[in-house]
Write a protein that holds these residues in place. Structure first.
Motif, short mmCIF file in Angstrom:
data_model
loop_
_atom_site.label_atom_id
_atom_site.label_comp_id
_atom_site.label_asym_id
_atom_site.label_seq_id
_atom_site.Cartn_x
_atom_site.Cartn_y
_atom_site.Cartn_z
N GLU A 22 -0.68 -4.40 -5.60
CA GLU A 22 -0.39 -3.05 -5.13
C GLU A 22 -1.61 -2.15 -5.21
O GLU A 22 -2.30 -2.11 -6.24
N PHE A 23 -1.85 -1.41 -4.12
CA PHE A 23 -2.85 -0.34 -4.10
C PHE A 23 -2.17 0.96 -3.69
O PHE A 23 -1.47 1.00 -2.67
N VAL A 24 -2.40 2.01 -4.47
CA VAL A 24 -1.94 3.34 -4.08
C VAL A 24 -3.18 4.21 -3.89
O VAL A 24 -4.05 4.24 -4.77
N GLY A 25 -3.23 4.88 -2.76
CA GLY A 25 -4.39 5.71 -2.47
C GLY A 25 -4.19 7.13 -2.97
O GLY A 25 -3.07 7.63 -3.07
N VAL A 73 -8.40 5.06 1.20
CA VAL A 73 -8.77 3.68 0.93
C VAL A 73 -9.18 3.02 2.24
O VAL A 73 -8.50 3.16 3.26
N ALA A 74 -10.32 2.34 2.22
CA ALA A 74 -10.78 1.55 3.37
C ALA A 74 -10.67 0.08 2.99
O ALA A 74 -11.09 -0.32 1.90
N VAL A 75 -10.07 -0.70 3.87
CA VAL A 75 -9.83 -2.12 3.58
C VAL A 75 -10.60 -2.98 4.56
O VAL A 75 -10.46 -2.82 5.78
N ASP A 76 -11.43 -3.87 4.03
CA ASP A 76 -12.08 -4.89 4.84
C ASP A 76 -11.40 -6.21 4.54
O ASP A 76 -11.36 -6.66 3.40
N LEU A 77 -10.87 -6.80 5.60
CA LEU A 77 -10.04 -7.97 5.44
C LEU A 77 -10.69 -9.16 6.13
O LEU A 77 -11.13 -9.04 7.28
N THR A 78 -10.78 -10.28 5.43
CA THR A 78 -11.17 -11.53 6.06
C THR A 78 -10.10 -12.56 5.71
O THR A 78 -9.16 -12.26 4.98
N ARG A 79 -10.27 -13.78 6.18
CA ARG A 79 -9.26 -14.80 5.92
C ARG A 79 -9.22 -15.16 4.44
O ARG A 79 -8.18 -15.54 3.92
N ASP A 80 -10.35 -14.99 3.74
CA ASP A 80 -10.43 -15.40 2.34
C ASP A 80 -10.18 -14.28 1.35
O ASP A 80 -9.77 -14.53 0.23
N ARG A 81 -10.50 -13.04 1.76
CA ARG A 81 -10.38 -11.98 0.76
C ARG A 81 -10.16 -10.61 1.38
O ARG A 81 -10.47 -10.37 2.54
N MET A 82 -9.61 -9.77 0.54
CA MET A 82 -9.39 -8.38 0.90
C MET A 82 -10.26 -7.53 -0.02
O MET A 82 -10.23 -7.72 -1.24
N GLU A 83 -11.02 -6.64 0.58
CA GLU A 83 -11.80 -5.69 -0.22
C GLU A 83 -11.24 -4.31 0.01
O GLU A 83 -11.16 -3.86 1.16
N ILE A 124 0.86 -1.19 0.00
CA ILE A 124 0.00 0.00 0.00
C ILE A 124 0.90 1.24 0.00
O ILE A 124 1.95 1.24 0.64
N GLY A 125 0.49 2.26 -0.75
CA GLY A 125 1.34 3.43 -0.90
C GLY A 125 0.56 4.70 -1.16
O GLY A 125 -0.69 4.69 -1.20
N GLY A 126 1.30 5.78 -1.34
CA GLY A 126 0.69 7.09 -1.58
C GLY A 126 1.56 7.89 -2.52
O GLY A 126 2.03 7.38 -3.52
N ASP A 127 1.75 9.17 -2.22
CA ASP A 127 2.72 10.06 -2.87
C ASP A 127 2.28 10.63 -4.21
O ASP A 127 2.63 11.76 -4.54
#
Ligand code: FE
Length: 518
Positions: free
Chosen positions: A438-441, A474-484, A411-414
């Motif tokens: 990779e996600f950049v916000g 960016v808001a991340v919802d994380l479970t054992r199976d997936r990342m949103e 995860i990044g920015g800039d």
């Protein structure tokens, strides 16, 4: 098993709307908590809580209207109303650290919220909520975190921060450009939306007051009070495009620049909820670290500025970022480092030992290569980011691939825009394996690059998404199976009451690197 309901949502009663009224209280008389409270670096047994006393936050000497040492009382409670105080103590706020207080709380229970507040000079601070991390072997089912970068005060209001607080995250991650050192001058000075407190910060007084100004913002105060944070910096916490001991200005000698860096790092420490291990030593500050939340998520927080190699192929009068062609052979020198040798080894050791489901690498910049044009239209790469250190990037991705790191996500920015990329085993070969996601916000407020950059995507097939027209986080919802990952955007950075909406949602399935739009 710790369902997220118990881990994070216990604090749903902590109403952000209601909280905001208590923040951003203007300086009047003796009220010393004008900069709010914060917590950070959560571990299973505790976290650090922070405040800085300032009865006059922008006093010209940078000392917040304070002089004498002040005894500050702190309390940690197991309930929101602070009725069941389970830890209390005192700390002395002193002038040499601008009357900031960092208290490391230990001995707490893992995976639950705690409330904290300070009192001093007959006044009481707002109450903040922090959460301990679950134990490292806890089978955590889910968590939510938010990440942000690039909050130029001059470019807008912090509605994005307000909406981040309302997400009720377990964790907030700041990825750099938390402040901007530079003040718009000249003919554009009057066109900024909100004026800085003074000229470009170059010394301790300047940096202290810049942080103080940003921290007077009620939305930022509400965010810090809503959850603990992890943090790294980018360049603007010191100077645009600096690298290690080198200023972007060629005329500035390293010893001169290190004095400025020492002042900036000191003010950074004074204003962030960092543990004593990060207390600056001269011009050095240890910022990088590993954090984890049960067996679900690990966060390697990197420092990409303090140890990096000198910018490659500097121009006669400018050492900062610019696009260079393949003629700049220094750029691809394998000796170049982005993290420094020691941090790089530390990161790679962490990859080898990692045993979490999701491995997040929190850092300041776009990791993927971006082939782009220089001013003369020739193809090349930007020198100030990972593209200025391609060998270091390749070493990192090689280690991730060979050690089979579980679900690596950068995860990044800039870059003040949203990016989703596939980090490839070999970027020259688009059909090679995707090693990491990779996600950049986008920026909280800072001016974006042109949306026309989207025309570069055919030249960069590993880039899946680009969007620069919106400010947000960016808001991340994380479970054992997936990342949103939800790209949350505000309606207008010029509106202090801007609303929020979801621009785009991406999903990463466990075991399948690469994000797909939902
Ligand atoms: Fe920025």
């Amino acid at each position: 098993m710790i369902p997220r309901r118990e881990f994070g949502k216990l604090t749903a009663a902590f109403s952000v709307t209601c909280a905001i009224g208590r923040f951003g209280r203007a300086a009047s008389g003796n009220y010393p908590f004008t900069l709010g409270v914060a917590s950070g670096q959560p571990m299973p047994d505790g976290f650090v809580i922070w405040t800085r006393l300032a009865v006059n936050p922008l006093a010209v000497d940078g000392l917040g209207g304070m002089s004498e040492p002040v005894l500050v009382m702190w309390e940690v409670a197991s309930d929101e109303r602070m009725r069941n105080v389970i830890r209390r103590g005192t700390a002395e706020a002193q002038e040499d650290s601008a009357h900031s207080v960092h208290v490391e709380i230990g001995g707490l229970e893992p995976g639950r919220p705690y409330w904290y507040r300070f009192s001093a000079l007959g006044e009481q601070s707002p109450t903040g909520v922090a959460r301990t991390a679950p134990t490292s072997d806890a089978k955590l089912m889910s968590m939510r975190f938010v990440f942000a970068s690039c909050a130029n005060w001059q470019h807008g209001y912090y509605s994005a921060y307000r909406h981040m607080a309302a997400e009720n995250p377990d964790l907030i991650i700041f990825l750099g450009d938390y402040i901007y050192e530079s003040t718009v001058a000249g003919p554009n000075a009057d066109r900024v939306l909100r004026k800085h407190d003074g000229p470009t910060a170059v010394d301790l007084t300047g940096y202290r007051n810049r942080y103080a100004l940003y921290r007077t913002d009620p939305d930022l105060q509400a965010l810090h009070a809503a959850a603990p944070c992890l943090m790294t910096w980018s360049d603007h916490e010191v100077e645009n495009d600096y690298a290690n001991q080198w200023s972007q200005r060629v005329v500035t000698l390293p010893e001169q620049f290190l004095r400025r860096r020492a002042a900036a790092y000191q003010a950074y420490y004074e204003h962030m909820p960092l543990r004593a291990a990060s207390m600056p030593q001269g011009s050095a500050l240890r910022l990088y670290g590993h954090f984890r939340f049960g067996d679900l998520a690990g966060f390697s927080v990197l420092d990409g500025r303090q140890y990096r190699s000198k910018q490659p192929c500097e121009l006669p009068n400018y050492r900062g970022g610019h696009v260079v062609t393949d003629e700049c052979t220094d750029r691809v020198d394998p000796a170049r480092t982005y993290l420094g040798i020691e941090q790089e080894q530390w990161l790679f050791e962490g990859f080898k030992r990692s045993n979490v489901t999701w491995t997040f690498i929190a850092q300041e910049q776009l990791v993927a290569p971006l082939r782009q044009n220089d001013r003369a239209g020739r193809w090349g790469y930007w020198t100030d980011g990972w593209d200025g250190h391609p060998a270091a990037r390749q070493r990192m991705l090689d280690v991730i691939a060979t050690t089979r790191v579980s679900n690596p996500v950068f995860i990044g920015g800039d870059v003040h825009s949203y990016w989703v990329t596939d980090l490839k085993a070999e970027f020259a070969n688009p059909s090679s394996a995707t090693v990491a996601t990779e996600f950049v916000g986008t920026s909280i407020t800072s001016d974006p690059p042109p949306q026309e950059l989207i025309s570069l995507l055919p030249q960069n097939p590993h880039i899946r998404y680009f969007e620069s027209r919106y400010r947000g986080y960016v808001a991340v919802d994380l479970t054992r199976d997936r990342m949103e990952a939800l790209f949350r955007i505000i309606s207008d950075r010029r509106d202090p009451h801007a609303t929020v909406s979801t621009l785009k949602r991406f999903v990463v399935e466990s075991g399948k690197p690469g994000a797909v739009p939902d």
